[in-house]
Design a protein around this motif. Structure first.
Motif, PDB file in Angstrom:
ATOM      1  N   TYR A 353       0.813  -1.208   0.000  1.00  0.00           N
ATOM      2  CA  TYR A 353       0.000   0.000   0.000  1.00  0.00           C
ATOM      3  C   TYR A 353       0.852   1.266   0.000  1.00  0.00           C
ATOM      4  CZ  TYR A 353      -3.886   3.058   1.056  1.00  0.00           C
ATOM      5  OH  TYR A 353      -4.829   4.043   0.996  1.00  0.00           O
ATOM      6  N   ARG A 357      -1.242   2.521  -4.245  1.00  0.00           N
ATOM      7  CA  ARG A 357      -2.556   2.613  -3.605  1.00  0.00           C
ATOM      8  C   ARG A 357      -3.646   2.008  -4.471  1.00  0.00           C
ATOM      9  NH1 ARG A 357      -2.661   7.413   0.592  1.00  0.00           N
ATOM     10  NH2 ARG A 357      -0.698   6.731   1.488  1.00  0.00           N
ATOM     11  N   TRP A 361      -6.047  -1.171  -3.418  1.00  0.00           N
ATOM     12  CA  TRP A 361      -7.498  -1.120  -3.211  1.00  0.00           C
ATOM     13  C   TRP A 361      -8.218  -2.083  -4.128  1.00  0.00           C
ATOM     14  CZ3 TRP A 361      -9.421   0.196   1.050  1.00  0.00           C
ATOM     15  CH2 TRP A 361      -8.929   1.274   1.802  1.00  0.00           C
ATOM     16  N   LEU A 409     -12.539 -16.256   4.764  1.00  0.00           N
ATOM     17  CA  LEU A 409     -12.228 -14.872   5.140  1.00  0.00           C
ATOM     18  C   LEU A 409     -10.856 -14.790   5.785  1.00  0.00           C
ATOM     19  CD1 LEU A 409     -13.322 -12.012   5.337  1.00  0.00           C
ATOM     20  CD2 LEU A 409     -13.943 -12.507   7.675  1.00  0.00           C
ATOM     21  N   PHE A 410     -10.523 -15.821   6.572  1.00  0.00           N
ATOM     22  CA  PHE A 410      -9.241 -15.796   7.275  1.00  0.00           C
ATOM     23  C   PHE A 410      -8.084 -15.657   6.299  1.00  0.00           C
ATOM     24  CE2 PHE A 410      -5.567 -17.924   9.135  1.00  0.00           C
ATOM     25  CZ  PHE A 410      -5.425 -17.179  10.289  1.00  0.00           C
ATOM     26  N   LEU A 413      -8.115 -12.319   4.328  1.00  0.00           N
ATOM     27  CA  LEU A 413      -7.639 -11.225   5.183  1.00  0.00           C
ATOM     28  C   LEU A 413      -6.131 -11.282   5.370  1.00  0.00           C
ATOM     29  CD1 LEU A 413     -10.269 -10.809   8.032  1.00  0.00           C
ATOM     30  CD2 LEU A 413      -9.857  -9.378   6.068  1.00  0.00           C
ATOM     31  N   LYS A 414      -5.563 -12.480   5.260  1.00  0.00           N
ATOM     32  CA  LYS A 414      -4.112 -12.597   5.399  1.00  0.00           C
ATOM     33  C   LYS A 414      -3.423 -11.738   4.330  1.00  0.00           C
ATOM     34  CE  LYS A 414      -1.737 -16.401   4.749  1.00  0.00           C
ATOM     35  NZ  LYS A 414      -1.363 -17.822   4.736  1.00  0.00           N
ATOM     36  N   VAL A 416      -4.864  -9.192   2.685  1.00  0.00           N
ATOM     37  CA  VAL A 416      -5.199  -7.790   2.952  1.00  0.00           C
ATOM     38  C   VAL A 416      -4.290  -7.231   4.039  1.00  0.00           C
ATOM     39  CG1 VAL A 416      -7.008  -6.280   3.806  1.00  0.00           C
ATOM     40  CG2 VAL A 416      -7.566  -8.090   2.241  1.00  0.00           C
ATOM     41  N   ARG A 417      -4.070  -8.072   5.038  1.00  0.00           N
ATOM     42  CA  ARG A 417      -3.213  -7.647   6.136  1.00  0.00           C
ATOM     43  C   ARG A 417      -1.791  -7.372   5.655  1.00  0.00           C
ATOM     44  NH1 ARG A 417      -2.457 -11.755  11.148  1.00  0.00           N
ATOM     45  NH2 ARG A 417      -0.364 -11.179  11.712  1.00  0.00           N
ATOM     46  N   PHE A 420      -1.894  -4.011   3.642  1.00  0.00           N
ATOM     47  CA  PHE A 420      -2.192  -2.755   4.325  1.00  0.00           C
ATOM     48  C   PHE A 420      -1.466  -2.583   5.649  1.00  0.00           C
ATOM     49  CE2 PHE A 420      -5.754  -3.032   1.459  1.00  0.00           C
ATOM     50  CZ  PHE A 420      -5.897  -1.723   1.065  1.00  0.00           C
ATOM     51  N   MET A 421      -1.211  -3.653   6.359  1.00  0.00           N
ATOM     52  CA  MET A 421      -0.773  -3.482   7.744  1.00  0.00           C
ATOM     53  C   MET A 421       0.684  -3.816   7.989  1.00  0.00           C
ATOM     54  SD  MET A 421      -4.088  -5.111   9.462  1.00  0.00           S
ATOM     55  CE  MET A 421      -5.670  -4.660   8.802  1.00  0.00           C
ATOM     56  N   ASP A 422       1.179  -4.874   7.358  1.00  0.00           N
ATOM     57  CA  ASP A 422       2.523  -5.315   7.714  1.00  0.00           C
ATOM     58  C   ASP A 422       3.556  -4.309   7.252  1.00  0.00           C
ATOM     59  OD1 ASP A 422       1.662  -7.525   8.988  1.00  0.00           O
ATOM     60  OD2 ASP A 422       1.790  -8.826   7.240  1.00  0.00           O
ATOM     61  N   LYS A 423       4.602  -4.238   8.039  1.00  0.00           N
ATOM     62  CA  LYS A 423       5.683  -3.315   7.693  1.00  0.00           C
ATOM     63  C   LYS A 423       6.704  -4.035   6.830  1.00  0.00           C
ATOM     64  CE  LYS A 423       5.536   0.064  11.309  1.00  0.00           C
ATOM     65  NZ  LYS A 423       4.152  -0.329  11.632  1.00  0.00           N
TER      66      LYS A 423
ATOM     67  N   TYR B 147     -12.088  -3.962  11.012  1.00  0.00           N
ATOM     68  CA  TYR B 147     -10.863  -4.731  10.851  1.00  0.00           C
ATOM     69  C   TYR B 147      -9.721  -3.824  10.412  1.00  0.00           C
ATOM     70  CZ  TYR B 147      -7.606  -7.966   8.627  1.00  0.00           C
ATOM     71  OH  TYR B 147      -6.481  -8.634   8.251  1.00  0.00           O
ATOM     72  N   GLY B 151      -6.426  -2.783  12.461  1.00  0.00           N
ATOM     73  CA  GLY B 151      -5.173  -3.306  11.933  1.00  0.00           C
ATOM     74  C   GLY B 151      -4.207  -2.238  11.473  1.00  0.00           C
ATOM     75  N   ILE B 152      -4.726  -1.134  10.927  1.00  0.00           N
ATOM     76  CA  ILE B 152      -3.809  -0.126  10.381  1.00  0.00           C
ATOM     77  C   ILE B 152      -3.449   0.928  11.419  1.00  0.00           C
ATOM     78  CG2 ILE B 152      -3.473   1.595   8.569  1.00  0.00           C
ATOM     79  CD1 ILE B 152      -5.329   0.020   6.817  1.00  0.00           C
ATOM     80  N   GLU B 159      -2.652  -6.658  14.867  1.00  0.00           N
ATOM     81  CA  GLU B 159      -3.027  -7.619  13.816  1.00  0.00           C
ATOM     82  C   GLU B 159      -3.825  -8.766  14.409  1.00  0.00           C
ATOM     83  OE1 GLU B 159       0.151  -6.611  14.016  1.00  0.00           O
ATOM     84  OE2 GLU B 159       0.559  -5.559  12.113  1.00  0.00           O
ATOM     85  N   ASN B 163      -7.694  -9.542  13.461  1.00  0.00           N
ATOM     86  CA  ASN B 163      -8.092 -10.841  12.909  1.00  0.00           C
ATOM     87  C   ASN B 163      -9.136 -11.517  13.765  1.00  0.00           C
ATOM     88  OD1 ASN B 163      -7.272 -11.886  10.541  1.00  0.00           O
ATOM     89  ND2 ASN B 163      -5.234 -12.382  11.229  1.00  0.00           N
ATOM     90  N   LEU B 167     -12.862 -12.396  12.470  1.00  0.00           N
ATOM     91  CA  LEU B 167     -13.298 -13.789  12.348  1.00  0.00           C
ATOM     92  C   LEU B 167     -14.450 -14.090  13.285  1.00  0.00           C
ATOM     93  CD1 LEU B 167      -9.882 -15.517  11.907  1.00  0.00           C
ATOM     94  CD2 LEU B 167     -11.616 -15.071  10.217  1.00  0.00           C
TER      95      LEU B 167
END
Lengths: 465, 497
Positions: A353, A357, A361, A409-410, A413-414, A416-417, A420-423, B147, B151-152, B159, B163, B167
């Motif tokens: 992200y 961008r 998305w 979903l799990f 979301l992995k 998506v995570r 968007f989220m992981d560094k 979520y 998360g952000i 995280e 999650n 879930l």
């Protein structure tokens, strides 16, 4: 004569396109860019033409059937191929064998058109082969990649195997009923043990093509080895077409045996959803990940198919439309990243992200749609499949399907995570996207967002089925 | 009034935010949009009361219906009664406050506000929908923004918390989905319409299966014990506005669903399972209270106390009397305001002191009088001081519970009452350690609240006081609606059982 042109309009158009490509290739006088433009516009015409001059009818003694729904299904497939031609334009333009690739893809598409329209086991078998063999060559299109050759080998062997089983099933069907015509078959189906055996063989052939567990083993390897354009063709167009004809045969031809196939579909649907989901959980390569996710999606399609009602038909066709948008968007983003950086691992997507961008998305939207999260169309698609499936009153089945949505979903979301989220200290750098790729991604995203909320799309399908 | 406005306004705000490039503009658009929504909510209350006093006794007002998916008999059917209006007002308050509190956010501002507004749109849509399909649609719309917000922009084990929340909530909605389909196929004409389902008597066998599915499914959203485990993690990891929205709005979606969908449509199921609900909620009340006593982190304190306070909501629903149910709705509103304010204050303190550990703070009253005064108010509200909303809500629930004359209900009521003592212990201890005593070193230069924080706090305090000092307006708004629900459970009884 005139009727022939109207009833076979899509097939004739694709055939014309194929010959055009052939002549151009022989004459070798045109640049890739302009050729691609011609192909794209003709594919678009093919998509649009599916909504006009629709007539119910059959040709060649009932070998070829068509009606509004079949025309719509062909349009959906054409739309998928059109989007593929836009999404991977960059890759096509660079390839010196672009014309050959399109010839293969369009002959597969032609095979699928005939398959959907087939009214007879013989033409069905022929068209199924026509839809399969070119794809094997498409899988091996990157000739210098060993993994592609391996994938193509796996694909051709497994499809040869499934064709063998199919032929055996057809011969048994002919032996029992004395006919190979779809229209004449329901009257003579008696549900005898031999007939059930024959049906199981036919079913197996479909299961191979749709990668229903336990006939799914070729899927992940082939998806991983093939170029992105082929993988998306396999996972969207090829699956969609087989699902259409599978549903038509179940509902029309094997209607007298519905108790038999309901149980088979239910069991295999549960196994397919669970296996697809559990394997997808631990995939690292984005192509393998999407392969297992598409296996799980097929399990979902079977839920709707089990309903054996017009609502079931409509929900499956609608879901495949939505799935075309969602899966092509996901593959498009993955391909854009892979073509510039060579990165195909989900771990590489960490921090995507930061620099990309738009791509992030679109990917998130596609994955949410695949997971069935509102307001994306995937939510409506899955809900309609489940509602159609629930009309049989089998709540255990529906509960399992609903719980599978959580597992899926799990893993969505992995990703998506990661995006968007992981560094990540070295995230994917800014990727320049070609205009046509961007256009295709925008079409897909618009489809994902609007195909659900605009209910007339579903109503249109419902009215036809 | 056209109720689609309540959904369209946040949608327009969200789309406008997406189109803007400047972060200052984004903030102002978000604030304007949510303020307009607050005004709209007040206007709705006004016209609703006008209609009622003009003698319009229809169960739902301002109904509008549009065939959405005619093939499935799904219609876009909206309408409001007193309970919905109370919830809409609560949402509007919390959204404005949440946007004001997160004024200083710098990381991906546009996306942040977009998600906040999207989340609020889900809540508004949920509270006005009378068709179970669109109710479910809006319920799920709100999951993904939560979520991403956690998360952000979250902190700590974000995280993991994000999650877990996504879930568990999806698990809840899977149960809701199956329950809804059970209801759908039990009616002869295949309908998702709430009113049609309520007027059609669902077969007892279907109620016995679908009631627990729906109640537990919505209960996951509402923090029903033992499905509450996402609450502490989610709340404490979320950014300030995220926690406010989660606890103030999102948990109320679940409780509202339990009341409006499960209990109202399936009265026989409610009667059958009421004792389970009471047992679970009593455990939640006590367990939440005692678990809070062990917490050192201010956010965890509020998160666990939310479990306890939401237990009161379920207790009120489980008691099945009109007074108790009215109390449950009052508690939803009261807890929503209170907990949002609590999280806002915690966020303000954390932004300045960079710690949320109670034992690392002390004497903050000296440096930030405004913030700490608000902390006092919200703490006292939480422990049920008369004059604030918490007292009104809990008292109503207890009175309503006591109307059930048998030993089981009495014992549950007494146990629930006793939890107030525990609440007093943890609240007073936490506030005392934070605000009183000598000022810890390094905290001398902390500043007091800025204009936006003051505005947010004043808004929510005003809400708390408006319920605490003059509860009758809210009570009169809610009780006709809860009366309809209890009348359906015990058709013979008039008023009190």
């Amino acid at each position: 004569m005139n009727e022939l042109f109207i009833l076979m309009k899509s097939e004739l158009l694709v055939t014309g396109l194929l010959f055009l490509l052939l002549f151009i290739k022989i004459g070798k006088g045109i640049k890739n860019e302009s050729l691609l433009l011609i192909i794209q516009s003709l594919l678009l015409v093919n998509f649009i033409i599916g909504f006009f001059f629709n007539k119910e009818g059959n040709l060649f003694d009932g070998m070829f059937n068509t009606n509004g729904l079949i025309a719509l299904q062909k349009s959906i497939l054409s739309l998928g191929v059109y989007l593929i031609s836009l999404l991977f334009a960059d890759w096509f333009k660079k390839s010196e064998h672009m014309a050959e690739f399109f010839m293969l893809m369009l002959s597969a598409l032609l095979g699928m058109f005939f398959m959907i329209s087939s009214g007879n086991l013989l033409i069905f078998f022929l068209s199924l082969e026509m839809a399969t063999i070119p794809v094997a060559a498409m899988v091996n299109f990157d000739l210098d990649k060993k993994i592609s050759s391996e994938a193509a080998m796996k694909m051709i062997l497994s499809s040869a195997f499934s064709s063998g089983i199919l032929l055996f099933g057809i011969s048994l069907v002919y032996g029992v009923t004395g006919t190979i015509s779809f229209a004449a078959m329901p009257a003579v189906l008696d549900g005898s043990p031999l007939m059930i055996l024959a049906f199981v063989f036919l079913f197996t052939a479909f299961a191979f093509k749709l990668s229903i567990v336990p006939f799914h083993l070729w899927t992940a390897d082939v998806y991983e080895g093939a170029p992105f354009a082929t993988t998306s063709f396999l996972s969207v167009i090829s699956k969609g077409s087989v699902a259409f004809i599978f549903m038509a045969t179940l509902y029309k031809v094997f209607q007298p045996m519905q108790d038999v196939w309901y149980n088979m579909i239910m069991l295999l649907s549960i196994v397919t959803m669970i296996t697809g989901n559990l394997f997808a959980l631990r995939q690292q390569n984005i192509k393998r990940f999407l392969a297992f996710s598409s296996i799980a999606q097929v399990g979902f399609i079977l839920v709707g198919m089990s309903s054996n009602s017009p609502a079931g038909t409509a929900s499956v066709v609608y879901f495949i439309l939505v799935y075309t948008f969602s899966n092509l968007a996901a593959f498009g983003v993955a391909a854009a990243i892979a073509s510039q950086t060579g990165k195909e691992k989900i771990d590489d997507y960490k921090g995507l992200y930061q620099n990309n961008r738009f791509l992030s998305w679109v990917l998130a939207l596609a994955l949410f749609s695949l997971a069935g999260i509102p307001p994306t169309a995937g939510f409506f698609g899955k809900l309609f499949l489940i509602t159609a499936g629930a009309s049989k009153g089998n709540y255990m089945f529906i509960t399992i399907a609903a719980l599978n949505m959580i597992i899926s979903l799990f893993y969505y979301l992995k990703v998506v995570r990661a995006v968007f989220m992981d560094k990540n200290d070295f995230p994917v750098e800014k990727i320049t996207i070609q205009f046509s790729t961007k256009l295709a991604l925008i079409i897909c995203s618009t489809g994902i967002v609007l195909a659900g909320i605009f209910s007339w799309i579903y109503d249109y399908i419902q009215a036809l089925s | 009034m056209n109720l689609t406005l309540l959904i369209l306004l946040p949608l327009l705000t969200a789309i406008t935010i997406l189109l803007l490039r400047n972060t200052a503009q984004v903030k102002w658009v978000a604030l304007t949009g949510s303020t307009l929504q607050l005004i709209l909510a007040f206007y709705l209350l006004f016209v609703f009361n006008n209609e009622r006093s003009a003698g319009n006794t229809a169960q739902m007002l301002f109904e509008l219906q549009y065939n959405w998916f005619p093939a499935w008999h799904i219609s876009f059917h909206l309408g409001v009664d007193g309970i919905s209006i109370a919830m809409i007002l609560l949402t509007a308050f919390v959204v404005v406050a949440g946007i004001l509190v997160s004024w200083n956010i710098t990381k991906m501002t546009k996306e942040y506000y977009f998600l906040l507004i999207l989340l609020s749109m889900g809540a508004y849509g949920f509270f006005v929908s009378l068709d179970l399909f669109i109710l479910f649609f809006f319920l799920e719309i709100a999951v993904i923004p939560k979520y991403l917000l956690i998360g952000i922009w979250g902190s700590g084990k974000k995280e993991y918390a994000a999650n877990k929340l996504a879930l568990m909530l999806m698990g809840g909605s899977a149960l809701v989905l199956v329950g809804l389909l059970g209801l759908y196929f039990s009616t002869p004409e295949r309908s998702f319409d709430l009113l049609a389902l309520a007027h059609f008597n669902i077969p007892i066998e279907t109620q016995m299966i679908c009631f627990p599915l729906l109640f537990v499914g919505f209960g996951v959203f509402g923090g029903l014990f033992p499905f509450h485990t996402w609450v502490p993690d989610g709340h404490s990891s979320a950014p300030t506005a995220g926690s406010m929205f989660l606890a103030g709005i999102s948990m109320k979606l679940g409780a509202y669903g339990c009341l409006r969908v499960a209990t109202y449509i399936m009265p026989e199921g409610a009667k059958e399972y009421a004792n389970f609900i009471i047992i679970l909620s009593t455990i939640a009340i006590l367990y939440g209270a005692f678990a809070t006593m062990m917490q050192k982190d201010l956010k965890y304190i509020n998160a666990y106390s939310s479990v306890s306070h939401c237990g009161f909501v379920f207790l009120g629903i489980g008691m099945l009397t009109k007074t108790a149910m009215t109390g449950a709705v009052l508690q939803m509103v009261s807890h929503g305001l209170m907990t949002a304010l609590f999280f806002a204050v915690i966020g303000m303190i954390y932004e300045r002191s960079h710690t949320r550990q109670v034992n690392e703070m002390g004497g903050l009253l000296k440096v930030m009088p405004f913030i700490v005064s608000v902390l006092f108010i919200v703490g006292l509200c939480s422990l049920g001081l008369p004059g604030l909303s918490g007292f009104v809500a809990e008292m109503t629930i207890f009175v309503g519970s006591w109307q059930n004359a048998d030993t089981f209900h009495r014992v549950a009521t007494i146990i629930a009452c006793m939890s107030i003592v525990v609440t007093a212990v943890y609240i007073l201890r936490a506030i005392g350690q934070t605000a009183m005593g000598p000022l810890k070193a390094g905290f001398e230069n902390l500043t007091d609240a800025t204009w936006n924080e003051k505005l947010a706090a004043i808004l929510l305090v005003a809400g708390i006081l408006a319920i605490g000092l003059a509860p009758s307006w809210l009570n009169n708004l809610i009780s006709p609606a809860t009366d309809i629900i209890t009348q359906k459970i015990f058709p013979m009884a008039i008023g009190v059982k």
